[in-house]
Design a protein around this motif. Sequence first.
Motif, PDB file in Angstrom:
ATOM      1  N   UNK A   1       3.086  -1.778  -8.170  1.00 13.90           N
ATOM      2  CA  UNK A   1       2.457  -1.296  -9.401  1.00 13.90           C
ATOM      3  C   UNK A   1       2.053  -2.402 -10.379  1.00 13.90           C
ATOM      4  N   UNK A   2       2.813  -3.490 -10.409  1.00 11.07           N
ATOM      5  CA  UNK A   2       2.448  -4.578 -11.326  1.00 11.07           C
ATOM      6  C   UNK A   2       1.438  -5.549 -10.707  1.00 11.07           C
ATOM      7  N   UNK A   3       1.053  -5.319  -9.452  1.00  8.59           N
ATOM      8  CA  UNK A   3       0.073  -6.165  -8.784  1.00  8.59           C
ATOM      9  C   UNK A   3       0.608  -7.508  -8.341  1.00  8.59           C
ATOM     10  N   UNK A   4       1.909  -7.714  -8.449  1.00 11.90           N
ATOM     11  CA  UNK A   4       2.484  -9.025  -8.171  1.00 11.90           C
ATOM     12  C   UNK A   4       2.700  -9.307  -6.682  1.00 11.90           C
ATOM     13  N   UNK A   5       2.753  -8.274  -5.856  1.00 11.95           N
ATOM     14  CA  UNK A   5       2.979  -8.509  -4.438  1.00 11.95           C
ATOM     15  C   UNK A   5       2.324  -7.427  -3.593  1.00 11.95           C
ATOM     16  N   UNK A   6       2.048  -7.774  -2.364  1.00 17.55           N
ATOM     17  CA  UNK A   6       1.488  -6.833  -1.400  1.00 17.55           C
ATOM     18  C   UNK A   6       2.643  -6.074  -0.766  1.00 17.55           C
ATOM     19  N   UNK A   7       2.532  -4.754  -0.688  1.00 17.82           N
ATOM     20  CA  UNK A   7       3.601  -3.948  -0.092  1.00 17.82           C
ATOM     21  C   UNK A   7       3.185  -3.316   1.236  1.00 17.82           C
ATOM     22  N   UNK A   8       1.886  -3.242   1.519  1.00 18.82           N
ATOM     23  CA  UNK A   8       1.411  -2.694   2.791  1.00 18.82           C
ATOM     24  C   UNK A   8      -0.026  -3.146   3.014  1.00 18.82           C
ATOM     25  N   UNK A   9      -0.416  -3.200   4.275  1.00 19.64           N
ATOM     26  CA  UNK A   9      -1.802  -3.491   4.626  1.00 19.64           C
ATOM     27  C   UNK A   9      -2.236  -2.488   5.675  1.00 19.64           C
ATOM     28  N   UNK A  10      -3.523  -2.258   5.775  1.00 17.77           N
ATOM     29  CA  UNK A  10      -4.005  -1.296   6.752  1.00 17.77           C
ATOM     30  C   UNK A  10      -5.505  -1.366   6.898  1.00 17.77           C
ATOM     31  N   UNK A  11      -6.024  -0.457   7.674  1.00 16.68           N
ATOM     32  CA  UNK A  11      -7.459  -0.436   7.889  1.00 16.68           C
ATOM     33  C   UNK A  11      -7.857   0.613   8.899  1.00 16.68           C
ATOM     34  N   UNK A  12      -9.073   0.479   9.365  1.00 18.33           N
ATOM     35  CA  UNK A  12      -9.635   1.377  10.373  1.00 18.33           C
ATOM     36  C   UNK A  12     -10.025   0.543  11.577  1.00 18.33           C
ATOM     37  N   UNK A  13      -9.560   0.961  12.735  1.00 20.60           N
ATOM     38  CA  UNK A  13      -9.864   0.274  13.984  1.00 20.60           C
ATOM     39  C   UNK A  13     -10.917   1.078  14.731  1.00 20.60           C
ATOM     40  N   UNK A  14     -11.984   0.419  15.116  1.00 21.99           N
ATOM     41  CA  UNK A  14     -13.030   1.070  15.905  1.00 21.99           C
ATOM     42  C   UNK A  14     -12.785   0.776  17.376  1.00 21.99           C
ATOM     43  N   UNK A  15     -12.932   1.794  18.192  1.00 19.20           N
ATOM     44  CA  UNK A  15     -12.780   1.619  19.631  1.00 19.20           C
ATOM     45  C   UNK A  15     -13.808   2.495  20.350  1.00 19.20           C
ATOM     46  N   UNK A  16     -13.791   2.422  21.649  1.00 20.51           N
ATOM     47  CA  UNK A  16     -14.685   3.222  22.471  1.00 20.51           C
ATOM     48  C   UNK A  16     -14.499   4.713  22.218  1.00 20.51           C
ATOM     49  N   UNK A  17     -13.272   5.107  21.881  1.00 21.56           N
ATOM     50  CA  UNK A  17     -12.942   6.519  21.695  1.00 21.56           C
ATOM     51  C   UNK A  17     -13.116   6.998  20.264  1.00 21.56           C
ATOM     52  N   UNK A  18     -13.545   6.136  19.369  1.00 20.37           N
ATOM     53  CA  UNK A  18     -13.743   6.527  17.978  1.00 20.37           C
ATOM     54  C   UNK A  18     -13.009   5.597  17.032  1.00 20.37           C
ATOM     55  N   UNK A  19     -12.635   6.141  15.899  1.00 18.97           N
ATOM     56  CA  UNK A  19     -11.950   5.358  14.877  1.00 18.97           C
ATOM     57  C   UNK A  19     -10.520   5.866  14.715  1.00 18.97           C
ATOM     58  N   UNK A  20      -9.626   4.936  14.426  1.00 13.78           N
ATOM     59  CA  UNK A  20      -8.248   5.315  14.124  1.00 13.78           C
ATOM     60  C   UNK A  20      -7.756   4.447  12.966  1.00 13.78           C
ATOM     61  N   UNK A  21      -6.902   5.020  12.154  1.00 12.34           N
ATOM     62  CA  UNK A  21      -6.351   4.288  11.024  1.00 12.34           C
ATOM     63  C   UNK A  21      -5.075   3.567  11.439  1.00 12.34           C
ATOM     64  N   UNK A  22      -4.832   2.434  10.827  1.00 14.09           N
ATOM     65  CA  UNK A  22      -3.589   1.712  11.052  1.00 14.09           C
ATOM     66  C   UNK A  22      -3.020   1.275   9.715  1.00 14.09           C
ATOM     67  N   UNK A  23      -1.707   1.133   9.668  1.00 11.68           N
ATOM     68  CA  UNK A  23      -1.003   0.716   8.456  1.00 11.68           C
ATOM     69  C   UNK A  23       0.262  -0.022   8.871  1.00 11.68           C
TER      70      UNK A  23
ATOM     71  N   UNK B   1       5.027  -4.241   4.708  1.00 10.62           N
ATOM     72  CA  UNK B   1       5.132  -5.675   4.479  1.00 10.62           C
ATOM     73  C   UNK B   1       6.066  -6.304   5.513  1.00 10.62           C
ATOM     74  N   UNK B   2       7.184  -5.656   5.800  1.00 14.11           N
ATOM     75  CA  UNK B   2       8.156  -6.185   6.752  1.00 14.11           C
ATOM     76  C   UNK B   2       7.560  -6.329   8.151  1.00 14.11           C
ATOM     77  N   UNK B   3       6.813  -5.301   8.596  1.00 14.68           N
ATOM     78  CA  UNK B   3       6.195  -5.357   9.921  1.00 14.68           C
ATOM     79  C   UNK B   3       5.118  -6.443   9.972  1.00 14.68           C
ATOM     80  N   UNK B   4       4.322  -6.555   8.928  1.00 18.59           N
ATOM     81  CA  UNK B   4       3.272  -7.580   8.891  1.00 18.59           C
ATOM     82  C   UNK B   4       3.886  -8.979   8.908  1.00 18.59           C
ATOM     83  N   UNK B   5       4.964  -9.184   8.148  1.00 22.90           N
ATOM     84  CA  UNK B   5       5.643 -10.482   8.133  1.00 22.90           C
ATOM     85  C   UNK B   5       6.147 -10.828   9.531  1.00 22.90           C
ATOM     86  N   UNK B   6       6.760  -9.856  10.215  1.00 19.48           N
ATOM     87  CA  UNK B   6       7.273 -10.094  11.569  1.00 19.48           C
ATOM     88  C   UNK B   6       6.137 -10.499  12.518  1.00 19.48           C
ATOM     89  N   UNK B   7       4.999  -9.831  12.444  1.00 18.82           N
ATOM     90  CA  UNK B   7       3.872 -10.157  13.322  1.00 18.82           C
ATOM     91  C   UNK B   7       3.285 -11.530  13.003  1.00 18.82           C
TER      92      UNK B   7
END
Length: 80
Positions: free
Chosen positions: A8-30, A33-39
Amino acid sequence: MTWVKTAPDGAEIVAIGGIRKSFFGKSQWRLSMEDAIALIEQDEWRFFVEIDEEKAWLDICEDADGGKTISADGPLKILL
């Protein structure tokens, strides 16, 4: 399309996500922060946000207590 969700204060990122396009259409991903750091630490993925055609890479920052967060290559304000 990709996005970042900040605390809420804009000081840190808590999640990231987007839309993935593939042959079968679009799917959302999210990722928490913990999972993104691990990757990022495993050199599996690298993330960026793009604003006005400029990329800002997301990196891991560690505070004095050992807590980890994700931040951009500069002031987080540019992401908002």
